[in-house]
Design a protein around this motif. Sequence first.
Motif, PDB file in Angstrom:
ATOM      1  N   ASP A 202     -10.521  -0.599   9.014  1.00 42.57           N
ATOM      2  CA  ASP A 202     -10.843  -1.427   7.735  1.00 42.57           C
ATOM      3  C   ASP A 202     -12.313  -2.008   8.080  1.00 42.57           C
ATOM      4  O   ASP A 202     -12.900  -1.653   8.960  1.00 42.57           O
ATOM      5  CB  ASP A 202      -9.756  -2.637   7.603  1.00 42.57           C
TER       6      ASP A 202
ATOM      7  N   ASN B 172      -2.784  -8.055   4.444  1.00 44.55           N
ATOM      8  CA  ASN B 172      -3.089  -6.611   5.190  1.00 44.55           C
ATOM      9  C   ASN B 172      -4.251  -6.269   4.708  1.00 44.55           C
ATOM     10  O   ASN B 172      -4.178  -6.020   3.131  1.00 44.55           O
ATOM     11  CB  ASN B 172      -2.127  -5.712   5.384  1.00 44.55           C
ATOM     12  N   ASP B 173      -5.349  -5.950   5.094  1.00 43.38           N
ATOM     13  CA  ASP B 173      -6.604  -5.066   4.809  1.00 43.38           C
ATOM     14  C   ASP B 173      -7.548  -5.864   3.742  1.00 43.38           C
ATOM     15  O   ASP B 173      -8.676  -5.749   3.799  1.00 43.38           O
ATOM     16  CB  ASP B 173      -6.374  -3.989   4.263  1.00 43.38           C
TER      17      ASP B 173
ATOM     18  N   GLY C  47      -7.190  -3.366  10.296  1.00 44.18           N
ATOM     19  CA  GLY C  47      -6.875  -1.969  11.194  1.00 44.18           C
ATOM     20  C   GLY C  47      -8.144  -1.370  11.661  1.00 44.18           C
ATOM     21  O   GLY C  47      -9.232  -1.889  11.055  1.00 44.18           O
TER      22      GLY C  47
ATOM     23  N   LYS D   5       0.648  -1.177  -0.103  1.00 44.21           N
ATOM     24  CA  LYS D   5       0.046   0.262  -0.010  1.00 44.21           C
ATOM     25  C   LYS D   5       0.951   1.340   0.173  1.00 44.21           C
ATOM     26  O   LYS D   5       1.959   1.159   0.030  1.00 44.21           O
ATOM     27  CB  LYS D   5      -0.992   0.158   1.350  1.00 44.21           C
TER      28      LYS D   5
END
Length: 208
Positions: free
Chosen positions: A93, A73-74, A90, A42
Amino acid sequence: MKREQLRVYFIMGSTHVKLREPLSILEQALDAGITMFQFREKGSGALKGQAYESFARECQQRCRSYGVPFIVNDDIDLALKLDADGVHVGQEDAALPEVRQKMGSDKIVGVSVHSMHELEEAISYQADYVGIGPIFATKSKDDAKKPAGTVFLRQAAERAPDLPIVAIGGITEHNFQEPLEAGADGVAVISAICESGDVAETVRRFKR
Ligand code: TZP
Ligand code: MG
């Protein structure tokens, strides 16, 4: 998951490694004994579309050959498409109940928490582990919060002794004992490994 798997949790995307070949860094890190890997592609200059997916698959193949969990991630859709071992989200998200429902009960779901309230939510929605940080100042996350030190980490470890915890943010081979002593099961690092002049030695020091 076993909490030992958080011991040396390497996070990488292609933008973190500048000139050096990211897959070669990942191979060196796996060979030296990282215990978990997070694909985090990202920020500006990040790969998109087919290149993004292909790079993720290349990372996943290498993790598989070492039996190291490959966490995305995400991006839950990517994690499902690749049958990744898990996701890390996170607070901004997707919400945890939705993440768990999509991923299923067998996959690893990790979440970043910064307060007791967020920790309680992570517990009640059965996160497999939580990430706590930034412990120290970091250059690797554009929207990182202020360094928090180990105060909340210590409180979280006391409140949730059975919940695996990984510390993150500005952790190096020189300061990693501090979060471990505060109760973390391991450390999650980007730059300490990506920018190391000797990846294998850095990973070994984190394992000592
Ligand atoms: N979340 C909190 S700090 C951070 C993330 C993803 C970046 C950690 O990178 P580094 O280079 O290990 O400080
Ligand atoms: Mg996120």
